[in-house]
Write a protein that holds these residues in place. Structure first.
Motif, PDB file in Angstrom:
ATOM      1  N   ALA A 112      16.240  79.723 -25.336  1.00  0.00           N
ATOM      2  CA  ALA A 112      17.066  78.781 -24.577  1.00  0.00           C
ATOM      3  C   ALA A 112      16.332  77.485 -24.293  1.00  0.00           C
ATOM      4  O   ALA A 112      16.946  76.473 -24.038  1.00  0.00           O
ATOM      5  N   LEU A 113      15.005  77.518 -24.355  1.00  0.00           N
ATOM      6  CA  LEU A 113      14.232  76.317 -24.082  1.00  0.00           C
ATOM      7  C   LEU A 113      13.715  75.664 -25.360  1.00  0.00           C
ATOM      8  O   LEU A 113      13.100  74.611 -25.307  1.00  0.00           O
ATOM      9  N   LYS A 114      13.945  76.300 -26.513  1.00  0.00           N
ATOM     10  CA  LYS A 114      13.465  75.754 -27.774  1.00  0.00           C
ATOM     11  C   LYS A 114      14.572  75.087 -28.569  1.00  0.00           C
ATOM     12  O   LYS A 114      14.348  74.095 -29.245  1.00  0.00           O
TER      13      LYS A 114
ATOM     14  N   GLY B 108      21.843  72.909 -24.378  1.00  0.00           N
ATOM     15  CA  GLY B 108      23.065  72.213 -24.003  1.00  0.00           C
ATOM     16  C   GLY B 108      24.150  73.160 -23.532  1.00  0.00           C
ATOM     17  O   GLY B 108      24.859  72.873 -22.567  1.00  0.00           O
ATOM     18  N   ILE B 109      24.266  74.311 -24.200  1.00  0.00           N
ATOM     19  CA  ILE B 109      25.267  75.305 -23.803  1.00  0.00           C
ATOM     20  C   ILE B 109      24.972  75.830 -22.402  1.00  0.00           C
ATOM     21  O   ILE B 109      25.868  75.935 -21.559  1.00  0.00           O
TER      22      ILE B 109
ATOM     23  N   PHE C 184      17.182  72.347 -13.806  1.00  0.00           N
ATOM     24  CA  PHE C 184      17.541  72.607 -15.203  1.00  0.00           C
ATOM     25  C   PHE C 184      17.572  71.318 -16.015  1.00  0.00           C
ATOM     26  O   PHE C 184      17.210  71.316 -17.194  1.00  0.00           O
ATOM     27  N   PHE C 185      17.995  70.231 -15.400  1.00  0.00           N
ATOM     28  CA  PHE C 185      18.157  68.971 -16.128  1.00  0.00           C
ATOM     29  C   PHE C 185      16.842  68.511 -16.750  1.00  0.00           C
ATOM     30  O   PHE C 185      16.774  68.251 -17.957  1.00  0.00           O
ATOM     31  N   PHE C 186      15.787  68.424 -15.958  1.00  0.00           N
ATOM     32  CA  PHE C 186      14.513  67.954 -16.484  1.00  0.00           C
ATOM     33  C   PHE C 186      13.830  69.005 -17.359  1.00  0.00           C
ATOM     34  O   PHE C 186      13.114  68.656 -18.295  1.00  0.00           O
ATOM     35  N   ASN C 187      14.042  70.278 -17.081  1.00  0.00           N
ATOM     36  CA  ASN C 187      13.467  71.325 -17.916  1.00  0.00           C
ATOM     37  C   ASN C 187      14.077  71.340 -19.310  1.00  0.00           C
ATOM     38  O   ASN C 187      13.383  71.544 -20.305  1.00  0.00           O
ATOM     39  N   TYR C 188      15.374  71.109 -19.410  1.00  0.00           N
ATOM     40  CA  TYR C 188      16.060  71.224 -20.688  1.00  0.00           C
ATOM     41  C   TYR C 188      15.940  69.980 -21.558  1.00  0.00           C
ATOM     42  O   TYR C 188      15.818  70.066 -22.765  1.00  0.00           O
ATOM     43  N   PHE C 189      16.013  68.811 -20.936  1.00  0.00           N
ATOM     44  CA  PHE C 189      16.194  67.595 -21.718  1.00  0.00           C
ATOM     45  C   PHE C 189      15.033  66.599 -21.661  1.00  0.00           C
ATOM     46  O   PHE C 189      14.876  65.802 -22.577  1.00  0.00           O
ATOM     47  N   LEU C 190      14.258  66.584 -20.591  1.00  0.00           N
ATOM     48  CA  LEU C 190      13.265  65.516 -20.426  1.00  0.00           C
ATOM     49  C   LEU C 190      11.914  66.100 -20.036  1.00  0.00           C
ATOM     50  O   LEU C 190      11.500  66.030 -18.888  1.00  0.00           O
ATOM     51  N   ARG C 191      11.217  66.654 -21.028  1.00  0.00           N
ATOM     52  CA  ARG C 191       9.905  67.236 -20.789  1.00  0.00           C
ATOM     53  C   ARG C 191       8.771  66.298 -21.199  1.00  0.00           C
ATOM     54  O   ARG C 191       7.617  66.572 -20.914  1.00  0.00           O
ATOM     55  N   ARG C 192       9.069  65.200 -21.875  1.00  0.00           N
ATOM     56  CA  ARG C 192       8.023  64.283 -22.327  1.00  0.00           C
ATOM     57  C   ARG C 192       7.441  63.499 -21.160  1.00  0.00           C
ATOM     58  O   ARG C 192       8.176  63.012 -20.314  1.00  0.00           O
TER      59      ARG C 192
ATOM     60  N   GLY D 252      15.438  59.775 -17.250  1.00  0.00           N
ATOM     61  CA  GLY D 252      15.764  60.979 -16.496  1.00  0.00           C
ATOM     62  C   GLY D 252      16.266  60.659 -15.096  1.00  0.00           C
ATOM     63  O   GLY D 252      17.249  61.244 -14.623  1.00  0.00           O
ATOM     64  N   ILE D 253      15.604  59.717 -14.427  1.00  0.00           N
ATOM     65  CA  ILE D 253      16.024  59.317 -13.081  1.00  0.00           C
ATOM     66  C   ILE D 253      17.427  58.728 -13.111  1.00  0.00           C
ATOM     67  O   ILE D 253      18.280  59.062 -12.279  1.00  0.00           O
TER      68      ILE D 253
END
Length: 223
Positions: free
Chosen positions: A3-5, A11-12, A147-155, A164-165
């Motif tokens: 789910a994190l890869k 997205g789902i 969840f938002f930052f974990n899923y989409f914005l890890r850089r 992200g903000i």
């Protein structure tokens, strides 16, 4: 963890969490009718929203184990960023009091005055206060920061942080949109920006949750 890869699976999952938050908000609104609190709907809300919140927390805790980046402790986050947190609390408090005052003076007649439901009885007020601050506000933080930052914005980059903000505040503003008016949207989008900034600075989700509870209490009492 798949789910994190996989971006598609991420997205789902995010759509599922977002839909569940919206469902909880709509369900909480159905509990408060013109005649006061609907006991049956209130029980349904407590059971279903409680389960949603439990699964969100369990899923978040499980997914956090998949990341190598350490999370600051609550004490460390508050100590190191006390100035930022104190500034945010004061700024948001003053901002919401100003909006409430302007609404009371009739400057924003098109915005909803949440205090109007006090006519429905004290039970309705306390239910809304607890439901909004202890359930809805926490669920919103999962989809706007956790969840938002974990899923989409890890850089770890300035561009990623700014994007992200901005997007986090945008989602927070939409979730709290009580009427279709730009002032209502901007109020909560700005608050969402502040919460996202605190999350990225402190790297502690619990601080954002406590801030969100504080904001939700002010939202019910003031505006």
């Amino acid at each position: 963890m798949q789910a994190l890869k996989s971006p598609s699976i991420r997205g789902i999952w995010y759509i599922i969490w977002l839909a569940l938050v919206i469902f909880s908000q709509k369900l909480e609104q159905l509990c408060l009718g013109n005649k006061g609190l609907n006991p049956l709907m209130a029980v349904i809300f407590v059971v279903l929203s409680g389960l949603i919140l439990f699964f969100m927390w369990a899923r978040y805790q499980h997914e956090q184990q998949c990341f190598n980046s350490p999370t600051n402790s609550l004490h460390q986050g508050i100590t190191e960023f006390f100035g930022l947190i104190a500034f945010a609390i004061i700024a948001i408090g003053l901002f919401m009091m100003l909006i409430s005052y302007l609404k009371a003076m009739g400057r924003f007649p098109y915005l909803i005055n949440r205090a109007d439901y006090l006519d429905r009885g004290s039970i309705a007020f306390w239910f809304d206060l607890l439901a909004t601050s202890l359930v809805i506000a926490i669920e919103q933080q999962f989809v706007t920061t956790g969840f938002f930052f974990n899923y989409f914005l890890r850089r770890n980059s300035l561009g990623s942080a700014l994007a992200g903000i901005f997007l986090s505040g945008l989602i927070y503003g939409l979730l709290n949109l009580e009427v279709l008016h730009w002032i209502n949207f901007f109020i909560y989008m700005a608050i969402g920006w502040m919460l996202a900034t605190i999350y990225l600075s402190t790297q502690n989700f619990r601080i954002c949750v406590m801030m969100a509870v504080f904001i939700a209490i002010l939202k019910v009492i003031l505006i």
